[in-house]
Write an enzyme that holds these catalytic residues in place. Structure first.
Site, PDB file in Angstrom:
ATOM      1  N   GLU A 130       6.016  -1.225  -4.885  1.00  0.00           N
ATOM      2  CA  GLU A 130       5.152  -2.372  -5.219  1.00  0.00           C
ATOM      3  C   GLU A 130       4.029  -2.038  -6.207  1.00  0.00           C
ATOM      4  OE1 GLU A 130       3.955  -3.936  -1.386  1.00  0.00           O
ATOM      5  OE2 GLU A 130       6.027  -4.112  -0.739  1.00  0.00           O
ATOM      6  N   GLU A 236      14.724  -5.316   1.908  1.00  0.00           N
ATOM      7  CA  GLU A 236      13.873  -5.800   3.012  1.00  0.00           C
ATOM      8  C   GLU A 236      14.198  -7.267   3.253  1.00  0.00           C
ATOM      9  OE1 GLU A 236       9.714  -4.829   2.400  1.00  0.00           O
ATOM     10  OE2 GLU A 236      10.196  -2.822   1.660  1.00  0.00           O
TER      11      GLU A 236
HETATM   12  O1  G3I Z   1       0.436   0.953  15.057  1.00  0.00           O
HETATM   13  C1  G3I Z   1      -0.767   0.190  15.105  1.00  0.00           C
HETATM   14  C2  G3I Z   1      -1.265   0.051  16.501  1.00  0.00           C
HETATM   15  O2  G3I Z   1      -1.587   1.321  16.997  1.00  0.00           O
HETATM   16  C3  G3I Z   1      -2.475  -0.881  16.498  1.00  0.00           C
HETATM   17  O3  G3I Z   1      -2.901  -1.085  17.812  1.00  0.00           O
HETATM   18  C4  G3I Z   1      -2.124  -2.211  15.858  1.00  0.00           C
HETATM   19  C5  G3I Z   1      -3.325  -3.139  15.783  1.00  0.00           C
HETATM   20  O4  G3I Z   1      -3.333  -3.904  14.607  1.00  0.00           O
HETATM   21  O5  G3I Z   1      -1.661  -1.981  14.564  1.00  0.00           O
HETATM   22  C6  G3I Z   1      -0.499  -1.176  14.507  1.00  0.00           C
HETATM   23  O6  G3I Z   1      -0.132  -0.984  13.196  1.00  0.00           O
HETATM   24  C7  G3I Z   1       0.431  -2.076  12.515  1.00  0.00           C
HETATM   25  C8  G3I Z   1       1.813  -1.665  12.045  1.00  0.00           C
HETATM   26  O7  G3I Z   1       2.361  -2.677  11.232  1.00  0.00           O
HETATM   27  C9  G3I Z   1       2.769  -1.364  13.187  1.00  0.00           C
HETATM   28  O8  G3I Z   1       3.003  -2.511  13.940  1.00  0.00           O
HETATM   29  C10 G3I Z   1      -0.454  -2.427  11.333  1.00  0.00           C
HETATM   30  O9  G3I Z   1      -1.670  -2.954  11.782  1.00  0.00           O
HETATM   31  C11 G3I Z   1       0.256  -3.425  10.443  1.00  0.00           C
HETATM   32  O10 G3I Z   1      -0.517  -3.596   9.257  1.00  0.00           O
HETATM   33  C12 G3I Z   1       1.614  -2.915  10.069  1.00  0.00           C
HETATM   34  O11 G3I Z   1       2.285  -3.892   9.277  1.00  0.00           O
HETATM   35  C13 G3I Z   1       3.328  -3.402   8.468  1.00  0.00           C
HETATM   36  C14 G3I Z   1       3.058  -3.773   7.022  1.00  0.00           C
HETATM   37  O12 G3I Z   1       4.152  -3.335   6.212  1.00  0.00           O
HETATM   38  C15 G3I Z   1       1.777  -3.139   6.531  1.00  0.00           C
HETATM   39  O13 G3I Z   1       1.576  -3.341   5.209  1.00  0.00           O
HETATM   40  C16 G3I Z   1       4.630  -4.027   8.927  1.00  0.00           C
HETATM   41  O14 G3I Z   1       4.959  -3.562  10.230  1.00  0.00           O
HETATM   42  C17 G3I Z   1       5.760  -3.658   7.956  1.00  0.00           C
HETATM   43  O15 G3I Z   1       6.914  -4.403   8.259  1.00  0.00           O
HETATM   44  C18 G3I Z   1       5.345  -3.996   6.534  1.00  0.00           C
HETATM   45  O16 G3I Z   1       6.389  -3.613   5.676  1.00  0.00           O
HETATM   46  C19 G3I Z   1       6.202  -3.868   4.278  1.00  0.00           C
HETATM   47  C20 G3I Z   1       6.973  -2.796   3.527  1.00  0.00           C
HETATM   48  O17 G3I Z   1       6.552  -1.528   3.960  1.00  0.00           O
HETATM   49  C21 G3I Z   1       6.818  -2.947   2.026  1.00  0.00           C
HETATM   50  N1  G3I Z   1       7.178  -4.273   1.597  1.00  0.00           N
HETATM   51  C22 G3I Z   1       6.533  -5.372   2.301  1.00  0.00           C
HETATM   52  C23 G3I Z   1       6.734  -5.236   3.808  1.00  0.00           C
HETATM   53  C24 G3I Z   1       6.133  -6.408   4.549  1.00  0.00           C
HETATM   54  O18 G3I Z   1       4.740  -6.413   4.418  1.00  0.00           O
END
Ligand code: G3I
Length: 325
Positions: A130, A236
């Site tokens: 990205e 994705e």
């Molecule tokens: O693991 C922590 C946990 O310990 C905590 O309690 C909780 C509270 O917010 O957060 C957890 O982490 C989260 C993580 O996902 C795991 O669930 C993060 O906050 C959250 O920001 C994170 O989101 C991920 C996102 O990328 C972040 O940018 C999504 O799961 C993931 O599917 C998403 O994937 C991205 C690709 O990597 C790139 N392309 C876009 C795609 C969608 O955004």
């Protein structure tokens, strides 16, 4: 519809899923679906900088090692996501001082440590993720700020030095929908190739909405990348049903549209040349696993399985597309 046959057995190319590794450890139903249906695994979060490299001198390997073991015991491919991105960065990195040379060393070390450890176990990587804005300009990410626009080229060169056999991808979203952004990415890849910088594939993230991108847009985009000789990963895939956040539950009509949409996407993919097909990866197993509700603060049902791990019409659409019906 029936999911007793694995999806991956139905096609000549890998069928992948983004895996939440902590969930893989504790949820048997989840683990069974991953094991039974898919033969390519992308870690959804654990390889991202803040998780794998949380302090300057600290790498956390346990989760990724677990995924590798799981994949090896089930004979599955692992696709590495992602090395250099502007999100999910640890605080130490954001506060890191130093000049361009220091940042190049830092980036090189990060890429080398990870790729060397998983050499031969992870055969392909989203090296840069990205890097572009929607208008086709380069994102003002920390990498661009500290190293300059050449950081992309450098990241690919380092990745190739770290593992000469690895397939190296650039991964981004809206590449079918947004022609401006696609043009910028095509230009970048053409330039890299003209300088003999190794790049082998494009990850066309498929975060789509119920109505768009259209079949023609997906087709045009995929063909343009194919012409550059790249492997194409629909990397994705999910199909949002509730962009206006006004629905409490999906109607049959919405689920039917979602089914038609995924079938169209898969049929489109089928038309690519066999050597261009890296695979299709869905971004999560069940609706409850999707990143969309948390990220946009709304309900949504973008994936193949519902919250109870039952197949949705979308699953059947995927299958029909794979069977070329
Ligand atoms: O693991 C922590 C946990 O310990 C905590 O309690 C909780 C509270 O917010 O957060 C957890 O982490 C989260 C993580 O996902 C795991 O669930 C993060 O906050 C959250 O920001 C994170 O989101 C991920 C996102 O990328 C972040 O940018 C999504 O799961 C993931 O599917 C998403 O994937 C991205 C690709 O990597 C790139 N392309 C876009 C795609 C969608 O955004």
């Amino acid at each position: 519809c029936d999911d007793t046959q694995p999806l991956f057995g139905l096609s000549g190319f890998p069928i992948g899923v983004a895996v939440d590794v902590p969930k893989l450890r504790y949820d048997n139903q989840y683990r069974d679906i991953v094991h039974n249906q898919f033969n390519s695994l992308t870690p959804e979060n654990i390889l991202k900088f803040e998780n794998i490299h949380p302090a300057e001198a600290q790498y956390e390997w346990a989760e990724m090692d677990h995924l590798i073991e799981f994949a090896q015991s089930g004979n599955k491919r692992v696709h590495g996501h992602t090395l250099i991105w502007h999100k999910q960065l640890p605080v130490w990195l954001l506060n890191h001082k130093g000049n361009k040379e220091d940042w190049l060393v830092l980036m090189r070390d990060h890429i080398f440590k990870i790729m060397t450890r998983y050499k031969g176990k992870v055969q392909s990587w989203d090296v840069v993720n990205e890097a572009f804005n929607e208008d086709g300009t380069l994102r003002h990410s920390i990498w661009n700020q500290k190293i300059g626009p050449g950081y992309i080229e450098q990241a690919f060169l380092f990745a190739h030095q770290a593992d000469k056999d690895a397939l190296l991808f650039y991964n981004d979203f809206n590449l079918a929908l947004n022609a401006n952004k696609r043009k910028a990415v095509l230009k970048l890849i053409t330039t890299l190739k003209s300088k003999n910088v190794p790049i082998h594939g494009i990850g066309m993230q498929m975060h789509v909405f119920d109505g768009f991108p259209s079949q023609t847009e997906i087709n045009t985009a995929a063909i343009e990348f194919q012409k550059l000789g790249l492997k194409i990963h629909f990397s994705e895939l999910d199909i949002s049903l509730n962009p206006l956040a006004n629905k409490q539950a999906p109607t049959n009509k919405m689920l039917g549209n979602q089914k038609r949409k995924i079938k169209m996407i898969v049929l489109n993919y089928q038309q690519l040349g066999i050597s261009s097909k890296f695979g299709i990866t869905v971004w999560g197993v069940s609706d409850i696993d999707s990143w969309i509700p948390a990220n946009f603060n709304r309900m949504d049902w973008p994936l193949l399985y519902d919250d109870e791990y039952q197949t949705k019409p979308m699953y059947c659409g995927f299958k029909e597309g794979l069977l070329n019906k």
